[in-house]
Design a protein around this motif. Structure first.
Motif, mmCIF file in Angstrom:
data_model
loop_
_atom_site.group_PDB
_atom_site.id
_atom_site.type_symbol
_atom_site.label_atom_id
_atom_site.label_comp_id
_atom_site.label_asym_id
_atom_site.label_seq_id
_atom_site.Cartn_x
_atom_site.Cartn_y
_atom_site.Cartn_z
ATOM 1 N N VAL A 55 -0.073 22.047 9.015
ATOM 2 C CA VAL A 55 0.997 21.069 9.256
ATOM 3 C C VAL A 55 0.416 19.663 9.368
ATOM 4 O O VAL A 55 0.971 18.689 8.826
ATOM 5 N N HIS A 56 -0.706 19.531 10.053
ATOM 6 C CA HIS A 56 -1.371 18.231 10.181
ATOM 7 C C HIS A 56 -1.770 17.684 8.806
ATOM 8 O O HIS A 56 -1.556 16.502 8.511
ATOM 9 N N GLY A 57 -2.327 18.546 7.960
ATOM 10 C CA GLY A 57 -2.711 18.103 6.629
ATOM 11 C C GLY A 57 -1.523 17.695 5.777
ATOM 12 O O GLY A 57 -1.584 16.695 5.040
ATOM 13 N N LEU A 58 -0.429 18.440 5.860
ATOM 14 C CA LEU A 58 0.763 18.099 5.087
ATOM 15 C C LEU A 58 1.374 16.772 5.548
ATOM 16 O O LEU A 58 1.835 15.972 4.715
ATOM 17 N N LEU A 59 1.373 16.542 6.844
ATOM 18 C CA LEU A 59 1.916 15.279 7.359
ATOM 19 C C LEU A 59 1.105 14.082 6.872
ATOM 20 O O LEU A 59 1.671 13.070 6.422
ATOM 21 N N LEU A 60 -0.215 14.205 6.939
ATOM 22 C CA LEU A 60 -1.056 13.088 6.525
ATOM 23 C C LEU A 60 -1.072 12.925 5.012
ATOM 24 O O LEU A 60 -1.223 11.805 4.501
ATOM 25 N N TRP A 61 -0.936 14.030 4.268
ATOM 26 C CA TRP A 61 -0.810 13.902 2.806
ATOM 27 C C TRP A 61 0.481 13.187 2.428
ATOM 28 O O TRP A 61 0.473 12.290 1.579
ATOM 29 N N ALA A 62 1.590 13.570 3.058
ATOM 30 C CA ALA A 62 2.854 12.913 2.764
ATOM 31 C C ALA A 62 2.826 11.439 3.158
ATOM 32 O O ALA A 62 3.458 10.605 2.501
ATOM 33 N N SER A 63 2.080 11.110 4.210
ATOM 34 C CA SER A 63 2.025 9.731 4.682
ATOM 35 C C SER A 63 1.129 8.865 3.798
ATOM 36 O O SER A 63 1.593 7.927 3.144
ATOM 37 N N MET A 64 -0.177 9.201 3.778
ATOM 38 C CA MET A 64 -1.149 8.343 3.090
ATOM 39 C C MET A 64 -1.468 8.778 1.673
ATOM 40 O O MET A 64 -2.041 8.010 0.911
ATOM 41 N N GLY A 65 -1.090 10.001 1.325
ATOM 42 C CA GLY A 65 -1.368 10.467 -0.024
ATOM 43 C C GLY A 65 -0.217 10.339 -0.985
ATOM 44 O O GLY A 65 -0.427 10.383 -2.197
ATOM 45 N N LEU A 66 1.009 10.167 -0.481
ATOM 46 C CA LEU A 66 2.178 10.111 -1.358
ATOM 47 C C LEU A 66 3.040 8.880 -1.111
ATOM 48 O O LEU A 66 3.228 8.062 -2.006
ATOM 49 N N LEU A 67 3.579 8.750 0.107
ATOM 50 C CA LEU A 67 4.551 7.683 0.367
ATOM 51 C C LEU A 67 3.916 6.297 0.350
ATOM 52 O O LEU A 67 4.518 5.344 -0.156
ATOM 53 N N MET A 68 2.716 6.178 0.891
ATOM 54 C CA MET A 68 2.077 4.868 0.908
ATOM 55 C C MET A 68 1.728 4.365 -0.495
ATOM 56 O O MET A 68 2.018 3.210 -0.829
ATOM 57 N N PRO A 69 1.129 5.194 -1.385
ATOM 58 C CA PRO A 69 0.938 4.723 -2.763
ATOM 59 C C PRO A 69 2.248 4.434 -3.489
ATOM 60 O O PRO A 69 2.324 3.490 -4.285
ATOM 61 N N LEU A 70 3.304 5.222 -3.213
ATOM 62 C CA LEU A 70 4.604 4.938 -3.831
ATOM 63 C C LEU A 70 5.158 3.605 -3.355
ATOM 64 O O LEU A 70 5.768 2.857 -4.130
ATOM 65 N N GLY A 71 4.940 3.278 -2.091
ATOM 66 C CA GLY A 71 5.364 1.971 -1.585
ATOM 67 C C GLY A 71 4.645 0.825 -2.266
ATOM 68 O O GLY A 71 5.230 -0.222 -2.548
ATOM 69 N N ILE A 72 3.357 1.018 -2.546
ATOM 70 C CA ILE A 72 2.596 -0.014 -3.259
ATOM 71 C C ILE A 72 3.110 -0.174 -4.687
ATOM 72 O O ILE A 72 3.250 -1.302 -5.201
ATOM 73 N N LEU A 73 3.441 0.934 -5.340
ATOM 74 C CA LEU A 73 3.960 0.861 -6.707
ATOM 75 C C LEU A 73 5.322 0.163 -6.761
ATOM 76 O O LEU A 73 5.599 -0.607 -7.685
ATOM 77 N N THR A 74 6.186 0.424 -5.775
ATOM 78 C CA THR A 74 7.511 -0.196 -5.785
ATOM 79 C C THR A 74 7.435 -1.706 -5.554
ATOM 80 O O THR A 74 8.128 -2.473 -6.225
ATOM 81 N N ILE A 75 6.590 -2.153 -4.648
ATOM 82 C CA ILE A 75 6.488 -3.596 -4.418
ATOM 83 C C ILE A 75 5.826 -4.285 -5.595
ATOM 84 O O ILE A 75 6.115 -5.454 -5.901
ATOM 85 N N ARG A 76 4.962 -3.576 -6.297
ATOM 86 C CA ARG A 76 4.360 -4.139 -7.501
ATOM 87 C C ARG A 76 5.387 -4.274 -8.611
ATOM 88 O O ARG A 76 5.387 -5.245 -9.367
ATOM 89 N N MET A 77 6.271 -3.303 -8.721
ATOM 90 C CA MET A 77 7.352 -3.383 -9.702
ATOM 91 C C MET A 77 8.337 -4.491 -9.359
ATOM 92 O O MET A 77 8.883 -5.152 -10.258
#
Length: 275
Positions: A55-77
């Motif tokens: 559960v700890h790994g899934l939470l941190l993957w969703a946070s820093m491995g998925l949502l944070m890079p997606l946030g960077i891509l959206t602001i770049r767009m």
């Protein structure tokens, strides 16, 4: 006879009578029973620990491995978007994605403090602590965004961009160290999760770099819909009639130049003869 038996049942005799009953349960059987219960409790604890680590790994993957890079891509767009309506939509998507990312990272940190031994004697725990502090600082900087055309806007943008990019890259690296730590603690294979996560990061990096080249690709004659954009450096060939005229004109110019050359040479010969 009965009186004799009753008289002989003294406390010491009772002890000797109960000795065979105690001998029915030797120390080896007691040790086996205790070891079995200990192993059963350890199995339950290890299963619970494994599930909490997952559960700890899934939470941190969703946070820093998925949502944070997606946030960077959206602001770049959004920075490339000319329509104000789409710009606002992408900007609010960036804010929502980063806010949810911070909340998930907080949940993962709380689970780590509550359930794990935080001795900070390995790289994963040390990097995780530094990352969480940087995430909180980045969230504070993001909500303290100054208005455009203000004095501190350029400095704020540079600090926000550098810190956000660094957090994303180091967070991706720490996910790999977390997979390695999970493999060492549980002896379970993490090869499939590593391959899937690497493919995801590769796709996001490709999309990130592709945004810079999109305008350049559109100018290279790539077909968009039913229309094709001709390259700017391509020259339009002249019509065939003009080509024939030019072909007919070239020999004439050459013949005139040769004729003028021979006429000049004859004139010079006559001049030398006269002199």
């Amino acid at each position: 006879m009965i009186k004799k038996l009753a008289y002989s049942t003294t406390p010491t005799n009772l002890i000797f009578l109960t000795l065979p009953l105690v001998g029915c349960f030797p120390h080896e059987q007691l040790n086996k029973a205790s070891n079995h219960s200990i192993k059963q409790n350890n199995h339950k604890m290890s299963h619970q620990m494994t599930s909490e680590m997952t559960v700890h790994g899934l939470l941190l993957w969703a946070s820093m491995g998925l949502l944070m890079p997606l946030g960077i891509l959206t602001i770049r767009m959004s920075n490339r978007e000319k329509c104000r309506r789409w710009f606002k939509l992408l900007f609010y998507m960036h804010v929502i994605l980063q806010t949810v990312s911070v909340l998930l990272a907080t949940a993962g940190a709380v689970l780590s403090i509550k359930s794990f031994e935080n001795s900070f004697n390995n790289h994963h725990q040390r990097i995780g602590l530094a990352l969480y502090a940087a995430i909180l600082l980045q969230a504070f900087i993001g909500f303290r965004r100054p208005h455009r055309k203000s004095k501190g806007r350029s400095l704020w943008y540079f600090a926000h961009w550098v810190l956000g990019t660094t957090i994303s890259l180091v967070g991706i690296f720490n996910i790999y160290t977390g997979l390695e730590a999970f493999h060492k603690r549980t002896s379970r294979s993490t090869r499939l999760w590593t391959i899937l996560f690497t493919a995801q990061i590769f796709f996001m990096a490709f999309f990130y770099l592709f945004q810079d080249k999109w305008d350049y690709i559109k100018k290279q004659g790539i077909v968009l819909g039913n229309e094709a954009i001709a390259p700017s450096d391509q020259t339009i060939p002249p019509p065939r009639e003009n080509q024939k005229e030019s072909l007919n004109f070239e020999p004439s110019t050459k013949s005139n130049s040769l004729g003028s050359y021979f006429s000049k040479s004859n004139a010079l010969k006559k001049l030398f003869q006269i002199t």
